[in-house]
Design an enzyme around this catalytic site. Structure first.
Site, PDB file in Angstrom:
ATOM      1  N   LYS A   1      22.023  -2.648  17.752  1.00 17.51           N
ATOM      2  CA  LYS A   1      22.315  -2.259  16.305  1.00 17.51           C
ATOM      3  C   LYS A   1      21.615  -3.055  15.361  1.00 17.51           C
ATOM      4  O   LYS A   1      20.870  -4.665  15.597  1.00 17.51           O
ATOM      5  CB  LYS A   1      23.728  -3.014  15.652  1.00 17.51           C
ATOM      6  CG  LYS A   1      23.247  -1.730  13.985  1.00 17.51           C
ATOM      7  CD  LYS A   1      24.298  -1.020  14.129  1.00 17.51           C
ATOM      8  CE  LYS A   1      23.986  -0.169  13.357  1.00 17.51           C
ATOM      9  NZ  LYS A   1      23.258   0.426  12.746  1.00 17.51           N
TER      10      LYS A   1
ATOM     11  N   ASN B   1      13.106  -1.022  -0.923  1.00 16.08           N
ATOM     12  CA  ASN B   1      15.062  -1.041  -1.096  1.00 16.08           C
ATOM     13  C   ASN B   1      16.021  -2.482  -1.046  1.00 16.08           C
ATOM     14  O   ASN B   1      16.785  -2.316  -2.310  1.00 16.08           O
ATOM     15  CB  ASN B   1      15.814  -0.088  -0.103  1.00 16.08           C
ATOM     16  CG  ASN B   1      17.046   0.080   0.778  1.00 16.08           C
ATOM     17  OD1 ASN B   1      17.752  -1.330   1.131  1.00 16.08           O
ATOM     18  ND2 ASN B   1      17.615   0.984   0.081  1.00 16.08           N
TER      19      ASN B   1
ATOM     20  N   GLN C   1      18.379 -10.454  14.505  1.00 16.08           N
ATOM     21  CA  GLN C   1      19.629  -9.541  14.663  1.00 16.08           C
ATOM     22  C   GLN C   1      20.734  -9.766  14.974  1.00 16.08           C
ATOM     23  O   GLN C   1      22.273  -9.757  15.584  1.00 16.08           O
ATOM     24  CB  GLN C   1      19.226  -8.430  14.668  1.00 16.08           C
ATOM     25  CG  GLN C   1      19.935  -6.834  14.158  1.00 16.08           C
ATOM     26  CD  GLN C   1      19.364  -6.458  12.677  1.00 16.08           C
ATOM     27  OE1 GLN C   1      18.547  -6.427  12.910  1.00 16.08           O
ATOM     28  NE2 GLN C   1      20.800  -6.506  11.571  1.00 16.08           N
TER      29      GLN C   1
ATOM     30  N   SER D   1      25.749  -0.613   7.507  1.00 15.51           N
ATOM     31  CA  SER D   1      26.121   0.674   8.780  1.00 15.51           C
ATOM     32  C   SER D   1      27.409   0.316   9.785  1.00 15.51           C
ATOM     33  O   SER D   1      27.127   0.996  10.262  1.00 15.51           O
ATOM     34  CB  SER D   1      24.786   0.030   9.397  1.00 15.51           C
ATOM     35  OG  SER D   1      23.507   0.215   9.090  1.00 15.51           O
TER      36      SER D   1
ATOM     37  N   LYS E   1      16.283  -3.878  17.945  1.00 10.68           N
ATOM     38  CA  LYS E   1      15.333  -3.362  16.598  1.00 10.68           C
ATOM     39  C   LYS E   1      13.957  -2.736  17.735  1.00 10.68           C
ATOM     40  O   LYS E   1      13.899  -2.064  18.256  1.00 10.68           O
ATOM     41  CB  LYS E   1      14.041  -4.578  15.665  1.00 10.68           C
ATOM     42  CG  LYS E   1      13.674  -4.370  14.907  1.00 10.68           C
ATOM     43  CD  LYS E   1      14.820  -4.968  13.771  1.00 10.68           C
ATOM     44  CE  LYS E   1      14.443  -4.402  12.414  1.00 10.68           C
ATOM     45  NZ  LYS E   1      15.426  -4.223  11.259  1.00 10.68           N
TER      46      LYS E   1
ATOM     47  N   GLY F   1      17.677   1.953   9.421  1.00 12.57           N
ATOM     48  CA  GLY F   1      16.432   1.972   8.561  1.00 12.57           C
ATOM     49  C   GLY F   1      15.773   0.830   8.757  1.00 12.57           C
ATOM     50  O   GLY F   1      16.740  -0.645   8.714  1.00 12.57           O
ATOM     51  N   ASP F   2      14.562   0.270   7.807  1.00 11.46           N
ATOM     52  CA  ASP F   2      13.748  -0.643   7.445  1.00 11.46           C
ATOM     53  C   ASP F   2      12.728  -0.409   7.087  1.00 11.46           C
ATOM     54  O   ASP F   2      12.613   0.522   6.925  1.00 11.46           O
ATOM     55  CB  ASP F   2      13.514  -1.970   9.204  1.00 11.46           C
ATOM     56  CG  ASP F   2      13.081  -3.385   8.981  1.00 11.46           C
ATOM     57  OD1 ASP F   2      14.243  -4.088   8.842  1.00 11.46           O
ATOM     58  OD2 ASP F   2      11.965  -3.337   8.747  1.00 11.46           O
TER      59      ASP F   2
HETATM   60  P1  NDP Z   1      10.842  -0.941   1.746  1.00 12.42           P
HETATM   61  O1  NDP Z   1       9.628  -0.543   3.150  1.00 12.42           O
HETATM   62  O2  NDP Z   1      12.096  -0.555   1.483  1.00 12.42           O
HETATM   63  O3  NDP Z   1       9.622  -2.010   1.424  1.00 12.42           O
HETATM   64  C1  NDP Z   1       9.763  -3.032   1.324  1.00 12.42           C
HETATM   65  C2  NDP Z   1       8.452  -3.591   0.232  1.00 12.42           C
HETATM   66  O4  NDP Z   1       7.750  -5.335   0.342  1.00 12.42           O
HETATM   67  C3  NDP Z   1       7.894  -2.919  -0.686  1.00 12.42           C
HETATM   68  O5  NDP Z   1       8.054  -3.054  -1.639  1.00 12.42           O
HETATM   69  C4  NDP Z   1       6.088  -2.681   0.583  1.00 12.42           C
HETATM   70  O6  NDP Z   1       5.136  -3.111  -0.641  1.00 12.42           O
HETATM   71  C5  NDP Z   1       6.532  -4.623   0.343  1.00 12.42           C
HETATM   72  N1  NDP Z   1       5.679  -4.810   1.692  1.00 12.42           N
HETATM   73  C6  NDP Z   1       5.895  -4.619   2.857  1.00 12.42           C
HETATM   74  N2  NDP Z   1       4.841  -5.970   3.692  1.00 12.42           N
HETATM   75  C7  NDP Z   1       4.777  -6.046   3.095  1.00 12.42           C
HETATM   76  C8  NDP Z   1       3.255  -6.974   3.162  1.00 12.42           C
HETATM   77  N3  NDP Z   1       2.857  -6.923   4.310  1.00 12.42           N
HETATM   78  N4  NDP Z   1       2.490  -7.343   2.470  1.00 12.42           N
HETATM   79  C9  NDP Z   1       3.302  -7.274   1.346  1.00 12.42           C
HETATM   80  N5  NDP Z   1       4.498  -6.664   1.056  1.00 12.42           N
HETATM   81  C10 NDP Z   1       4.605  -5.757   1.820  1.00 12.42           C
HETATM   82  O7  NDP Z   1      11.365  -2.068   2.852  1.00 12.42           O
HETATM   83  P2  NDP Z   1      13.121  -3.034   2.698  1.00 12.42           P
HETATM   84  O8  NDP Z   1      13.191  -3.205   0.980  1.00 12.42           O
HETATM   85  O9  NDP Z   1      13.847  -2.111   3.347  1.00 12.42           O
HETATM   86  O10 NDP Z   1      12.907  -4.300   3.999  1.00 12.42           O
HETATM   87  C11 NDP Z   1      12.333  -5.271   3.092  1.00 12.42           C
HETATM   88  C12 NDP Z   1      12.980  -6.694   3.694  1.00 12.42           C
HETATM   89  O11 NDP Z   1      13.707  -7.160   3.783  1.00 12.42           O
HETATM   90  C13 NDP Z   1      12.123  -6.799   5.498  1.00 12.42           C
HETATM   91  O12 NDP Z   1      11.719  -8.389   5.866  1.00 12.42           O
HETATM   92  C14 NDP Z   1      13.436  -6.336   6.265  1.00 12.42           C
HETATM   93  O13 NDP Z   1      13.625  -6.685   7.308  1.00 12.42           O
HETATM   94  C15 NDP Z   1      14.468  -6.744   5.681  1.00 12.42           C
HETATM   95  N6  NDP Z   1      15.800  -6.047   5.712  1.00 12.42           N
HETATM   96  C16 NDP Z   1      15.620  -5.001   4.923  1.00 12.42           C
HETATM   97  C17 NDP Z   1      17.097  -4.501   5.505  1.00 12.42           C
HETATM   98  C18 NDP Z   1      17.204  -2.830   4.564  1.00 12.42           C
HETATM   99  O14 NDP Z   1      18.807  -2.563   4.293  1.00 12.42           O
HETATM  100  N7  NDP Z   1      16.578  -2.159   4.489  1.00 12.42           N
HETATM  101  C19 NDP Z   1      18.510  -5.062   5.726  1.00 12.42           C
HETATM  102  C20 NDP Z   1      17.994  -6.088   6.310  1.00 12.42           C
HETATM  103  C21 NDP Z   1      16.806  -6.892   5.968  1.00 12.42           C
HETATM  104  P3  NDP Z   1       4.877  -1.324  -0.696  1.00 12.42           P
HETATM  105  O15 NDP Z   1       5.547  -0.596  -1.504  1.00 12.42           O
HETATM  106  O16 NDP Z   1       3.050  -1.366  -1.351  1.00 12.42           O
HETATM  107  O17 NDP Z   1       4.535  -0.802   0.630  1.00 12.42           O
END
Ligand code: NDP
Length: 451
Positions: free
Chosen positions: A90, A241, A111, A384, A126, A165-166
């Site tokens: 997962k 997110n 994870q 999830s 992943k 998602g991620d």
């Molecule tokens: P999203 O794609 O929804 O958002 C990611 C955000 O981070 C965006 O604002 C993006 O900017 C910014 N970003 C991405 N890459 C970079 C970078 N290299 N430098 C600066 N800013 C960056 O992703 P999530 O919110 O889902 O995920 C964010 C983090 O949380 C990740 O580490 C993910 O692995 C972790 N996570 C997510 C979960 C989930 O349920 N979604 C669960 C557990 C962990 P821009 O808008 O310009 O693209």
């Protein structure tokens, strides 16, 4: 009994730069679990570490699709099935140009322990692709997702591997992936989580990671005898997110959240960010945060080009609690020093491994509360799993039911992490507590299941 340094030497990293983040995550775990390995030789005897750091399988495939100009595009797809000692693999799918095998191995490894900490029956995995959804039309995203699933469907299933998602993969992408899986297999089953509600998604899945990180922080501050978040200034990075829902929950409990960031810059609004506008900019228009200052002219926008050397503008903002929620290694030692100097009391990792090892050491060394990702952001994967349960029983739970279960889960994780740290002589160290508690459960299952 080998020391942590001797254990680490067994896994020499070689020259592959891609694997750097994976080794960073692995080294942290090996140092943390040293007291556990010392307390019981069964883990060494059963070669648990050697077995845990190698994925069960790495699936790599070609994804060929047509863009809107009918030009052929080629990307690489991956699914890393890391460990299924506790349940089906997962973990999320990430669509971002930086995706490679090393990043996915780091995320998959984290994870395993995160999923273990939830106490739910889920293993670790992943996946993703170097496909960049940014700037693509909906139709192009759909064609990519369809091509990606044509290959991925061979390896997943509700009892085998359940992706979610991620970064770059939200409800839209999950919908297209699910549609293609259903078409190929003629089966409507819970093979993906994060689905839109009206065809099998769980209420609160989009909110779960951000809300969960705040619930964890509340529990951690209470456990450590610190003041609650209500009325306090908080900084958040990211605008996706996790970040948007962390901001939402912080606002609901009366904290003042003054920042967010995206890949192009940092936004600072001292009166508290306007969440409705942020959602419109990032979720509906998929535009840059710079748009925000057109409406709120007294807010400040700092482009990446003006960040301090080796640092990030967002962590220069004074705050009581910081929530890095964007991506890995976005909070450096310099950033940590700025937070400490400005009186920050608590750092919660909403993103996966957003703090560098040096930053973590500085934060913990100065006595701040520090909630590591694998504990603090486990709310997403927990909900999830609730989605998997609802799909398996054809049930639909209410928002309140999911929210209560999420809060209970985050409080339970916090308690378990804090108690484990105390039991192993590192009271208050949530990094070690989370690593030991997560590792122990998986390791015991691996021993019980044999080789
Ligand atoms: P999203 O794609 O929804 O958002 C990611 C955000 O981070 C965006 O604002 C993006 O900017 C910014 N970003 C991405 N890459 C970079 C970078 N290299 N430098 C600066 N800013 C960056 O992703 P999530 O919110 O889902 O995920 C964010 C983090 O949380 C990740 O580490 C993910 O692995 C972790 N996570 C997510 C979960 C989930 O349920 N979604 C669960 C557990 C962990 P821009 O808008 O310009 O693209």
């Amino acid at each position: 009994m080998p020391t942590a340094e001797q254990e680490i030497k067994k896994f020499e990293r070689g020259d592959c730069k891609q694997d750097d983040v994976f080794y960073q995550a692995m080294e942290e775990v090996i140092y943390s679990i040293a007291p556990l390995l010392k307390s019981d030789e069964k883990y060494t005897k059963h070669a648990i570490l050697e077995r845990l750091v190698v994925p069960d399988r790495v699936i790599k495939f070609k994804v060929v699709w047509l863009n809107d100009k009918n030009e052929i595009q080629v990307n690489t797809g991956y699914r890393i099935q890391f460990n299924n000692a506790l349940g089906p693999y997962k973990g999320g799918l990430r669509f971002h140009p930086t995706v490679n095998e090393g990043i996915l191995k780091f995320l998959g490894f984290e994870q395993i322990l995160k999923n273990s900490l939830t106490g739910l029956p889920i293993g670790g995995g992943k996946g993703g692709s170097d496909f960049n959804p940014k700037g693509k039309s909906d139709f192009e995203v759909m064609k990519f997702c369809t091509a990606f699933m044509t290959e991925l469907h061979k390896y997943i299933g509700p009892r085998v591997d359940v992706p979610a998602g991620d970064i770059g993969v939200g409800g839209r992408e999950i919908g297209y992936l699910f549609g293609e899986y259903k078409k190929i297999t003629s089966s409507f089953e819970g093979v993906l989580t994060g689905k839109p509600f009206f065809f099998g998604g769980s209420l609160m899945r989009p909110e779960a990671t951000g809300y969960g990180a705040v619930y964890f922080t509340e529990a951690m501050l209470e456990t450590e005898g610190k003041e609650p978040l209500e009325g306090k200034v908080c900084t958040v990075s990211g605008a996706g997110n996790v970040a948007l829902h962390a901001i939402e929950k912080l606002q609901q409990i009366g904290a003042i959240t003054v920042s967010c960031t995206d890949s192009r810059g940092t936004l600072y609004d001292s009166r508290g960010v306007d969440l409705a506008l942020l959602k419109e900019i990032k979720l509906e228009r998929r535009a840059s945060l710079e748009e925000y200052i057109k409406t709120h002219t007294d807010a400040k926008y700092t482009p990446v080009s003006e960040y301090p050397e080796d640092g990030h503008a967002v962590w220069e903002i004074p705050c009581y609690a910081a929530f890095p929620c964007a991506t890995q290694n976005e909070l450096t030692e310099i950033d940590a020093q700025n937070l400490i100097a400005n009186g920050c009391q608590s750092v919660t990792e909403g993103a996966n491994m957003p703090s560098t090892p040096e930053a973590t050491a500085a934060i913990q060394g100065h006595g701040l509360c520090f909630a590591p990702a694998k504990a603090a952001n486990a709310g997403g994967v927990a909900v999830s799993e609730f989605e998997m349960s609802q799909n398996a029983s054809m049930a639909k739970w209410s928002f309140e039911k999911v929210d209560n279960k999420l809060r209970d889960t985050m409080q339970m994780i916090c308690k378990r992490v804090a108690l484990t740290a105390k039991d192993y002589g590192v009271e208050g160290n949530y990094v070690d507590g989370a690593n030991i508690a997560g590792f122990k459960k998986v390791a015991d299952a691996m021993i019980a299941e044999g080789i």
